[in-house]
Design an enzyme around this catalytic site. Structure first.
Site, PDB file in Angstrom:
ATOM      1  CE1 TYR A  80      -3.961  -1.900  -0.225  1.00  0.00           C
ATOM      2  CE2 TYR A  80      -3.142  -3.110   1.665  1.00  0.00           C
ATOM      3  CZ  TYR A  80      -4.038  -2.981   0.622  1.00  0.00           C
ATOM      4  OH  TYR A  80      -4.998  -3.923   0.425  1.00  0.00           O
TER       5      TYR A  80
HETATM    6  C1  LIG Z   1      -0.259  -8.182  -1.709  1.00  0.00           C
HETATM    7  C2  LIG Z   1      -0.897  -8.694  -3.013  1.00  0.00           C
HETATM    8  C3  LIG Z   1      -2.337  -8.218  -3.094  1.00  0.00           C
HETATM    9  C4  LIG Z   1      -0.086  -8.113  -4.199  1.00  0.00           C
HETATM   10  O1  LIG Z   1      -0.679  -8.538  -5.403  1.00  0.00           O
HETATM   11  P1  LIG Z   1       0.202  -8.844  -6.695  1.00  0.00           P
HETATM   12  O2  LIG Z   1      -0.704  -9.086  -7.839  1.00  0.00           O
HETATM   13  O3  LIG Z   1       1.176  -9.914  -6.394  1.00  0.00           O
HETATM   14  O4  LIG Z   1       0.984  -7.468  -6.842  1.00  0.00           O
HETATM   15  P2  LIG Z   1       1.363  -6.769  -8.205  1.00  0.00           P
HETATM   16  O5  LIG Z   1       1.979  -7.780  -9.126  1.00  0.00           O
HETATM   17  O6  LIG Z   1       0.215  -5.992  -8.703  1.00  0.00           O
HETATM   18  O7  LIG Z   1       2.484  -5.771  -7.719  1.00  0.00           O
HETATM   19  C5  LIG Z   1       2.260  -4.391  -7.764  1.00  0.00           C
HETATM   20  C6  LIG Z   1       3.485  -3.714  -7.207  1.00  0.00           C
HETATM   21  O8  LIG Z   1       3.565  -3.972  -5.808  1.00  0.00           O
HETATM   22  C7  LIG Z   1       4.779  -4.626  -5.516  1.00  0.00           C
HETATM   23  N1  LIG Z   1       4.476  -5.639  -4.518  1.00  0.00           N
HETATM   24  C8  LIG Z   1       3.674  -6.689  -4.611  1.00  0.00           C
HETATM   25  N2  LIG Z   1       3.671  -7.390  -3.456  1.00  0.00           N
HETATM   26  C9  LIG Z   1       4.524  -6.737  -2.641  1.00  0.00           C
HETATM   27  C10 LIG Z   1       4.985  -6.960  -1.326  1.00  0.00           C
HETATM   28  N3  LIG Z   1       4.563  -7.995  -0.613  1.00  0.00           N
HETATM   29  N4  LIG Z   1       5.858  -6.088  -0.800  1.00  0.00           N
HETATM   30  C11 LIG Z   1       6.297  -5.034  -1.528  1.00  0.00           C
HETATM   31  N5  LIG Z   1       5.903  -4.757  -2.771  1.00  0.00           N
HETATM   32  C12 LIG Z   1       5.035  -5.611  -3.313  1.00  0.00           C
HETATM   33  C13 LIG Z   1       5.236  -5.234  -6.816  1.00  0.00           C
HETATM   34  O9  LIG Z   1       6.658  -5.361  -6.867  1.00  0.00           O
HETATM   35  C14 LIG Z   1       4.773  -4.228  -7.831  1.00  0.00           C
HETATM   36  O10 LIG Z   1       5.640  -3.135  -7.928  1.00  0.00           O
HETATM   37  P3  LIG Z   1       6.172  -2.620  -9.355  1.00  0.00           P
HETATM   38  O11 LIG Z   1       4.941  -2.109 -10.064  1.00  0.00           O
HETATM   39  O12 LIG Z   1       7.139  -1.545  -9.030  1.00  0.00           O
HETATM   40  O13 LIG Z   1       6.753  -3.810 -10.008  1.00  0.00           O
HETATM   41  C15 LIG Z   1      -0.809 -10.247  -3.119  1.00  0.00           C
HETATM   42  O14 LIG Z   1       0.513 -10.660  -2.925  1.00  0.00           O
HETATM   43  C16 LIG Z   1      -1.704 -10.974  -2.160  1.00  0.00           C
HETATM   44  O15 LIG Z   1      -2.842 -11.286  -2.484  1.00  0.00           O
HETATM   45  N6  LIG Z   1      -1.197 -11.292  -0.939  1.00  0.00           N
HETATM   46  C17 LIG Z   1      -1.970 -12.010   0.046  1.00  0.00           C
HETATM   47  C18 LIG Z   1      -3.107 -11.185   0.636  1.00  0.00           C
HETATM   48  C19 LIG Z   1      -2.646  -9.860   1.193  1.00  0.00           C
HETATM   49  O16 LIG Z   1      -1.646  -9.786   1.896  1.00  0.00           O
HETATM   50  N7  LIG Z   1      -3.385  -8.815   0.838  1.00  0.00           N
HETATM   51  C20 LIG Z   1      -3.059  -7.424   1.183  1.00  0.00           C
HETATM   52  C21 LIG Z   1      -3.648  -6.947   2.477  1.00  0.00           C
HETATM   53  S1  LIG Z   1      -5.369  -7.215   2.723  1.00  0.00           S
END
Ligand SMILES: CC(C)(COP(=O)(O)OP(=O)(O)OC[C@H]1O[C@@H](n2cnc3c(N)ncnc32)[C@H](O)[C@@H]1OP(=O)(O)O)[C@@H](O)C(=O)NCCC(=O)NCCS
Length: 178
Positions: A144
């Site tokens: 976030y």
């Molecule tokens: C967190 C989550 C929603 C990210 O979704 P994702 O599809 O893997 O993320 P994206 O591919 O869209 O990444 C978007 C950006 O965020 C970054 N990012 C993704 N996960 C990250 C993490 N855990 N820490 C830091 N940055 C992260 C990516 O590097 C990317 O950056 P960039 O555009 O500079 O390359 C996913 O890993 C998830 O569902 N996790 C489990 C549930 C959770 O924790 N939800 C969030 C809180 S409710």
């Protein structure tokens, strides 16, 4: 008269009855359990509306939005303006998760943009200062932070984070996809 389907500006649509049993799994228990057991009922009861991104019948990801309020002091930490002292209206991004096989492909970013676009549109019709999210762990917090959320309560987990409506509106103007 035949109803004409209008194009929607959103990538997601509302959760459907078949979604909870579709095999969605993000790898973290709370969002997975929520999606399977509670998302549909909560949506129907108006407790939280769940929006789903699909690839045909597969659920790639989802998020949940509700109305909420925050103490004026919390909003003031992010907005740095004088605010009334009563609880102030915001939207709550309660859950956001991506299928574990689809993570790292930009879907989380697409879901977040979609959610912020919905709030931007709703805020034309109902008072709303911004969006809060309760980041459950450091992964969520880092995610976030990339998108302009600021931490407004970090004493204990989950860390409450906030993005102001002005920031959302600026992003929407800057990026027509938001
Ligand atoms: C967190 C989550 C929603 C990210 O979704 P994702 O599809 O893997 O993320 P994206 O591919 O869209 O990444 C978007 C950006 O965020 C970054 N990012 C993704 N996960 C990250 C993490 N855990 N820490 C830091 N940055 C992260 C990516 O590097 C990317 O950056 P960039 O555009 O500079 O390359 C996913 O890993 C998830 O569902 N996790 C489990 C549930 C959770 O924790 N939800 C969030 C809180 S409710």
């Amino acid at each position: 008269m035949t109803e004409v389907a209008r194009p929607t500006p959103y990538e997601t649509d509302s959760i459907r009855p078949e979604d909870p049993a579709s095999g969605f799994r993000c790898g973290k228990h709370p969002p997975d359990d929520f999606f399977v057991r509670h998302a549909l009922d909560n949506d129907r009861q108006g407790l939280g509306k769940t929006y789903v991104l699909r690839d045909r019948d597969a659920v790639l990801g989802f998020y949940t939005l509700s109305m909420a309020d925050v103490e004026a002091e919390v909003a003031g930490r992010a907005l740095k303006v004088r605010l009334p002292r009563y609880p102030l209206p915001v939207a709550l991004l309660g859950r956001l998760a991506v299928h574990q096989d689809a993570q790292g492909k930009g879907i989380g970013a697409r879901l977040l943009r979609d959610a912020l676009r919905r709030v931007n549109d709703l805020a034309d019709q109902i008072g709303c200062l911004g969006v809060i999210v309760d980041a459950k762990d450091e992964d969520a917090e880092r995610f976030y932070l990339r998108y302009g959320f600021v931490i407004v309560a970090a004493e204990t987990w989950p860390h409450r984070m906030f993005i102001a409506l002005g920031t959302i509106r600026a992003a929407v103007r800057f990026d027509p996809l938001v």
